[in-house]
Write an enzyme that holds these catalytic residues in place. Structure first.
Site, PDB file in Angstrom:
ATOM      1  N   SER A   7       3.853  29.800  30.431  1.00 59.28           N
ATOM      2  CA  SER A   7       3.923  29.130  29.130  1.00 59.28           C
ATOM      3  C   SER A   7       5.319  28.528  28.999  1.00 59.28           C
ATOM      4  CB  SER A   7       3.624  30.101  27.987  1.00 59.28           C
ATOM      5  OG  SER A   7       4.441  31.253  28.079  1.00 59.28           O
ATOM      6  N   GLU A   9       8.378  26.942  26.272  1.00 55.80           N
ATOM      7  CA  GLU A   9       8.888  26.910  24.892  1.00 55.80           C
ATOM      8  C   GLU A   9       9.780  25.685  24.687  1.00 55.80           C
ATOM      9  OE1 GLU A   9      10.290  30.654  23.280  1.00 55.80           O
ATOM     10  OE2 GLU A   9      12.018  29.641  22.401  1.00 55.80           O
ATOM     11  N   ASP A 100      16.811  34.751  12.237  1.00 51.73           N
ATOM     12  CA  ASP A 100      18.191  34.964  11.796  1.00 51.73           C
ATOM     13  C   ASP A 100      18.512  33.870  10.799  1.00 51.73           C
ATOM     14  OD1 ASP A 100      18.991  37.111  13.591  1.00 51.73           O
ATOM     15  OD2 ASP A 100      18.754  35.612  15.183  1.00 51.73           O
ATOM     16  N   PHE A 207      25.955  31.509  24.582  1.00 54.16           N
ATOM     17  CA  PHE A 207      24.694  31.846  23.949  1.00 54.16           C
ATOM     18  C   PHE A 207      24.287  33.288  24.285  1.00 54.16           C
ATOM     19  CE2 PHE A 207      19.949  31.026  23.677  1.00 54.16           C
ATOM     20  CZ  PHE A 207      19.952  30.969  22.297  1.00 54.16           C
ATOM     21  N   HIS A 257       7.302  33.047  30.761  1.00 56.35           N
ATOM     22  CA  HIS A 257       7.470  32.145  29.611  1.00 56.35           C
ATOM     23  C   HIS A 257       8.831  31.471  29.779  1.00 56.35           C
ATOM     24  CE1 HIS A 257       7.075  30.813  25.377  1.00 56.35           C
ATOM     25  NE2 HIS A 257       8.360  31.089  25.258  1.00 56.35           N
TER      26      HIS A 257
HETATM   27  P1  FAD Z   1      12.700  42.456  14.584  1.00 56.22           P
HETATM   28  O1  FAD Z   1      11.683  42.887  15.569  1.00 56.22           O
HETATM   29  O2  FAD Z   1      12.389  42.619  13.141  1.00 56.22           O
HETATM   30  O3  FAD Z   1      14.048  43.244  14.930  1.00 56.22           O
HETATM   31  C1  FAD Z   1      15.287  42.838  14.350  1.00 56.22           C
HETATM   32  C2  FAD Z   1      16.269  44.009  14.354  1.00 56.22           C
HETATM   33  O4  FAD Z   1      15.856  44.969  13.384  1.00 56.22           O
HETATM   34  C3  FAD Z   1      16.348  44.761  15.684  1.00 56.22           C
HETATM   35  O5  FAD Z   1      17.684  45.163  15.866  1.00 56.22           O
HETATM   36  C4  FAD Z   1      15.445  45.976  15.475  1.00 56.22           C
HETATM   37  O6  FAD Z   1      15.838  47.082  16.267  1.00 56.22           O
HETATM   38  C5  FAD Z   1      15.661  46.239  13.995  1.00 56.22           C
HETATM   39  N1  FAD Z   1      14.485  46.831  13.329  1.00 56.22           N
HETATM   40  C6  FAD Z   1      13.207  46.378  13.371  1.00 56.22           C
HETATM   41  N2  FAD Z   1      12.426  47.142  12.595  1.00 56.22           N
HETATM   42  C7  FAD Z   1      13.202  48.091  12.053  1.00 56.22           C
HETATM   43  C8  FAD Z   1      12.985  49.166  11.150  1.00 56.22           C
HETATM   44  N3  FAD Z   1      11.765  49.429  10.655  1.00 56.22           N
HETATM   45  N4  FAD Z   1      14.045  49.951  10.785  1.00 56.22           N
HETATM   46  C9  FAD Z   1      15.293  49.694  11.287  1.00 56.22           C
HETATM   47  N5  FAD Z   1      15.563  48.684  12.140  1.00 56.22           N
HETATM   48  C10 FAD Z   1      14.530  47.893  12.516  1.00 56.22           C
HETATM   49  N6  FAD Z   1      14.644  32.920  16.163  1.00 56.22           N
HETATM   50  C11 FAD Z   1      14.352  31.918  15.309  1.00 56.22           C
HETATM   51  O7  FAD Z   1      15.019  31.771  14.273  1.00 56.22           O
HETATM   52  N7  FAD Z   1      13.333  31.035  15.570  1.00 56.22           N
HETATM   53  C12 FAD Z   1      12.556  31.145  16.664  1.00 56.22           C
HETATM   54  O8  FAD Z   1      11.638  30.343  16.864  1.00 56.22           O
HETATM   55  C13 FAD Z   1      12.814  32.215  17.576  1.00 56.22           C
HETATM   56  N8  FAD Z   1      12.058  32.391  18.670  1.00 56.22           N
HETATM   57  C14 FAD Z   1      12.274  33.498  19.478  1.00 56.22           C
HETATM   58  C15 FAD Z   1      11.397  33.728  20.547  1.00 56.22           C
HETATM   59  C16 FAD Z   1      11.588  34.818  21.380  1.00 56.22           C
HETATM   60  C17 FAD Z   1      10.615  35.046  22.516  1.00 56.22           C
HETATM   61  C18 FAD Z   1      12.695  35.696  21.165  1.00 56.22           C
HETATM   62  C19 FAD Z   1      12.926  36.858  22.087  1.00 56.22           C
HETATM   63  C20 FAD Z   1      13.547  35.479  20.098  1.00 56.22           C
HETATM   64  C21 FAD Z   1      13.345  34.385  19.235  1.00 56.22           C
HETATM   65  N9  FAD Z   1      14.165  34.146  18.136  1.00 56.22           N
HETATM   66  C22 FAD Z   1      13.900  33.100  17.279  1.00 56.22           C
HETATM   67  C23 FAD Z   1      15.330  35.015  17.870  1.00 56.22           C
HETATM   68  C24 FAD Z   1      14.979  36.151  16.870  1.00 56.22           C
HETATM   69  O9  FAD Z   1      14.608  35.603  15.633  1.00 56.22           O
HETATM   70  C25 FAD Z   1      16.221  37.017  16.709  1.00 56.22           C
HETATM   71  O10 FAD Z   1      16.479  37.723  17.902  1.00 56.22           O
HETATM   72  C26 FAD Z   1      16.201  37.945  15.506  1.00 56.22           C
HETATM   73  O11 FAD Z   1      17.525  38.487  15.370  1.00 56.22           O
HETATM   74  C27 FAD Z   1      15.262  39.125  15.622  1.00 56.22           C
HETATM   75  O12 FAD Z   1      13.961  38.754  15.478  1.00 56.22           O
HETATM   76  P2  FAD Z   1      12.773  39.812  15.851  1.00 56.22           P
HETATM   77  O13 FAD Z   1      11.514  39.161  15.511  1.00 56.22           O
HETATM   78  O14 FAD Z   1      12.987  40.319  17.197  1.00 56.22           O
HETATM   79  O15 FAD Z   1      13.136  40.946  14.774  1.00 56.22           O
END
Ligand code: FAD
Length: 277
Positions: A7, A9, A100, A207, A257
């Site tokens: 895939s 991105e 973020d 980055f 990916h």
């Molecule tokens: P989460 O899974 O919510 O985790 C975030 C943090 O919170 C982690 O440190 C985790 O340990 C902690 N956490 C989670 N749940 C809990 C809980 N219940 N209690 C305490 N701590 C908790 N960013 C963008 O803005 N746009 C994009 O399109 C984008 N695409 C991405 C695609 C991929 C494949 C990846 C790997 C990252 C992408 N990102 C994107 C970056 C991502 O948004 C950031 O890394 C962001 O900081 C975390 O998102 P997450 O969904 O992993 O968050």
């Protein structure tokens, strides 16, 4: 020609010229028959229209598109609107993220973590979408501990995620360890490695520090030693990343990916080399 499970991105472009260039890049990469192509989504509203426009184009080009969707700073009503719009566009796959917020935005919003978004999508839309979530083999930079980050990943799977895509990495041990540890917690969905081609040095080094991906010392030193010699950086990068992909697929990674950075040449060359091995 060996067909690989792939895939790609992309990120949304800001100008009509950028969109036209991206269209050409996509056409080149479609030759490798990706399972889907995804488009990133800016938390806080910065690129959201561009995301949906690119997703619509990919669907119209006959390739399944996945829309990234982040929830930080968003209201439930806004996310619901996005989901309805994506469903109407025929989109069947989401990459559900916390995201973020750009600096200057307060926290706010009705979601705290990606697991909240996954649960919301399932509650609102049932099984209308295949949900991908993010995984961090080298630990998310804001995680309280590696253990809590794994628990957070398992929470996303429990909330209804079907599969995951990792942050990029250059150390395959970290990936396989993560997959084993996640499985032991019951999170045994396919975890697809996210692959970053090495196209330049300074941007990658900067980055990687920010997103919590480690550049191994030997790669960092080699890249620094090449200085401004882009041709050598890219040639070295192709060797390193092709070997990484080969190791991953040989040891059972379900797919690859690619973070294309909206460019086709490097990614295309890596795939061609993999097909010839
Ligand atoms: P989460 O899974 O919510 O985790 C975030 C943090 O919170 C982690 O440190 C985790 O340990 C902690 N956490 C989670 N749940 C809990 C809980 N219940 N209690 C305490 N701590 C908790 N960013 C963008 O803005 N746009 C994009 O399109 C984008 N695409 C991405 C695609 C991929 C494949 C990846 C790997 C990252 C992408 N990102 C994107 C970056 C991502 O948004 C950031 O890394 C962001 O900081 C975390 O998102 P997450 O969904 O992993 O968050």
């Amino acid at each position: 020609m060996k067909l690989l499970p792939l895939s790609f991105e992309f990120f949304p472009t800001k100008t009509p010229e950028g969109a036209a260039k991206l269209r050409a890049v996509r056409q080149q990469l479609y030759a490798f028959e990706p399972e889907f192509c995804s488009v990133t989504f800016g938390a806080g509203g910065s690129t959201q229209e561009g995301t949906f426009a690119a997703v619509a184009e990919i669907q119209a080009e006959g390739v399944p598109a996945a829309s990234h969707l982040s929830c930080i700073g968003a209201t439930r009503a806004r996310v619901r609107e996005h989901l309805v719009q994506l469903q109407a566009m025929g989109v069947k796959r989401l990459v559900a993220l916390r995201g973020d917020l750009p600096s200057g935005y307060g926290a706010g919003g009705e979601f705290h973590y990606a697991s909240d978004l996954v649960a919301f999508v399932r509650a609102e839309m049932g099984d209308a979408f295949h949900i991908e979530v993010a995984a961090y083999p080298e630990v998310h930079p804001q995680a309280k501990s590696p253990e809590s980050d794994l628990q957070a990943f398992a929470q996303k799977v429990k909330a209804g995620a079907n599969s995951a895509i990792t942050q990029y990495f250059f150390n395959s041990d970290a990936y396989f360890r993560f997959v084993d540890d996640a499985c032991a917690l019951g999170a045994d969905v396919p975890v697809v490695p996210g692959i970053m081609p090495i196209l330049g040095s300074s941007q990658l080094l900067r980055f990687s520090d920010a997103c919590g991906a480690e550049i191994p010392r030997w790669i960092r030193l080699r890249l620094q030693a090449f200085g401004d010699d882009t041709a050598s950086i890219q040639s070295f990068g192709l060797d390193v990343v092709t070997d990484l992909c080969d190791q991953l697929l040989s040891a059972g990674a379900p797919a690859l990916h690619f973070y294309t950075m909206n460019q086709s040449a490097g990614v295309g060359e890596i795939i061609r080399r993999l097909q010839d091995r």
